[in-house]
Design an enzyme around this catalytic site. Structure first.
Site, PDB file in Angstrom:
ATOM      1  N   CYS A 190      -2.170  -2.672   7.592  1.00  0.00           N
ATOM      2  CA  CYS A 190      -1.996  -3.589   6.461  1.00  0.00           C
ATOM      3  C   CYS A 190      -0.686  -4.369   6.508  1.00  0.00           C
ATOM      4  O   CYS A 190      -0.641  -5.535   6.113  1.00  0.00           O
ATOM      5  CB  CYS A 190      -2.170  -2.845   5.151  1.00  0.00           C
ATOM      6  SG  CYS A 190      -3.901  -2.311   4.965  1.00  0.00           S
ATOM      7  N   LYS A 224      -7.023  -5.174  -2.883  1.00  0.00           N
ATOM      8  CA  LYS A 224      -7.786  -5.681  -1.731  1.00  0.00           C
ATOM      9  C   LYS A 224      -8.748  -4.615  -1.237  1.00  0.00           C
ATOM     10  O   LYS A 224      -8.532  -3.426  -1.452  1.00  0.00           O
ATOM     11  CB  LYS A 224      -6.836  -6.115  -0.618  1.00  0.00           C
ATOM     12  CG  LYS A 224      -5.940  -4.991  -0.142  1.00  0.00           C
ATOM     13  CD  LYS A 224      -4.880  -5.495   0.806  1.00  0.00           C
ATOM     14  CE  LYS A 224      -3.990  -4.378   1.257  1.00  0.00           C
ATOM     15  NZ  LYS A 224      -4.691  -3.259   1.900  1.00  0.00           N
ATOM     16  N   ASP A 251       0.791  -1.246   0.000  1.00  0.00           N
ATOM     17  CA  ASP A 251       0.000   0.000   0.000  1.00  0.00           C
ATOM     18  C   ASP A 251       0.821   1.293   0.000  1.00  0.00           C
ATOM     19  O   ASP A 251       0.484   2.243   0.725  1.00  0.00           O
ATOM     20  CB  ASP A 251      -0.959   0.022   1.204  1.00  0.00           C
ATOM     21  CG  ASP A 251      -2.017  -1.079   1.142  1.00  0.00           C
ATOM     22  OD1 ASP A 251      -1.979  -1.904   0.211  1.00  0.00           O
ATOM     23  OD2 ASP A 251      -2.871  -1.121   2.045  1.00  0.00           O
TER      24      ASP A 251
HETATM   25  C1  VGL Z   1      -4.762   0.769   5.632  1.00  0.00           C
HETATM   26  C2  VGL Z   1      -6.345   1.741   6.976  1.00  0.00           C
HETATM   27  C3  VGL Z   1      -7.291   1.586   5.991  1.00  0.00           C
HETATM   28  C4  VGL Z   1      -3.340   0.335   5.456  1.00  0.00           C
HETATM   29  C5  VGL Z   1      -5.700   0.602   4.644  1.00  0.00           C
HETATM   30  O1  VGL Z   1      -2.860   0.261   4.304  1.00  0.00           O
HETATM   31  O2  VGL Z   1      -2.683   0.085   6.482  1.00  0.00           O
HETATM   32  N1  VGL Z   1      -5.092   1.319   6.793  1.00  0.00           N
HETATM   33  N2  VGL Z   1      -6.968   1.020   4.821  1.00  0.00           N
END
Ligand code: VGL
Ligand code: ZN
Length: 219
Positions: free
Chosen positions: A155, A110, A11
């Site tokens: 994540c 995801k 991410d």
């Molecule tokens: C994430 C909060 C919401 C992450 C993703 O990548 O850690 N955190 N969506």
């Protein structure tokens, strides 16, 4: 690193970087170590948080709720609420332009179902909907997973824990991650990873491991 090692970059998307909708404190600091690491791995995959409008993890989808509150979903699971982020196809959801990983072999998306969140790159938040990543890694013959990216306590941690559950040796490269730290989530994440025998390394140690030993005469 060996042919059975894979680098997973979680991410590293504009919305989690400075100026993004859910900016992780100092999140931009992960880009340089990840780029350095990527040169030493024969195999790299990326993940991308990828939400539809009205996603269940958005505070805006819950009347009277604010970001960073936790709600209980219909099936009894807790869900932390976030600002709208990583909307499919937007600039915020795009991978950082700063990444220099042209050779990446797979991007796993995801959280693309409206009613189901996914922090982990392996299994969505209901703890039973697989993304297919465990099967992919097994079929490709990988045995050890090095996890980097954002955010350490969501994540990255959930991905590392699920990698262990799927039977992979797992290393989090600490300085190639940054966390959100909402309500003690950072300490809880590290405790869970320690209990699951997720190893912690620093980028410089991983790079040092990738040095090819020189043949020596034994003297
Ligand atoms: C994430 C909060 C919401 C992450 C993703 O990548 O850690 N955190 N969506
Ligand atoms: Zn998300």
């Amino acid at each position: 690193m060996s042919q059975t090692d894979i680098l997973v970059v979680v991410d590293v998307q504009n919305d989690f970087l400075p100026g993004g909708a859910l900016a992780v404190p100092d999140g931009g600091a992960v880009v340089a170590p990840i780029n350095a690491l990527a040169q030493h791995f024969a195999h790299v995959i990326l993940t991308q948080d990828w939400h539809p409008a009205g996603h269940i993890s958005f505070a805006s989808s819950h009347v009277g709720r604010a970001p960073f509150e936790t709600v209980t979903l219909a099936d009894g699971r807790p869900q932390v609420l976030w600002p709208d982020h990583c909307l499919q196809g937007t600039t915020g959801a795009a991978l950082s332009q700063g990444l220099r990983i042209r050779q990446a072999e797979l991007i796993i998306r995801k959280g693309y179902r409206t009613s189901l969140d996914s922090y982990s790159a392996f299994v969505e938040a209901d703890a039973r909907t697989p993304t297919g990543l465990a099967g992919y890694l097994r079929e490709r013959g990988f045995t050890r997973v090095f996890v980097t990216g954002l955010a350490t306590d969501f994540c990255v941690a959930w991905t590392a824990l699920d990698a262990r559950k799927a039977g992979f040796a797992t290393v989090v490269i600490v300085d190639a991650t940054r966390g959100i730290d909402a309500g003690g989530s950072m300490a809880a994440a590290w405790a869970a990873m320690d209990a699951a025998r997720v190893a912690r390394m620093m980028t410089r140690d991983v790079l040092a491991l990738s040095i090819e030993p020189r043949a020596n005469s034994g003297r």
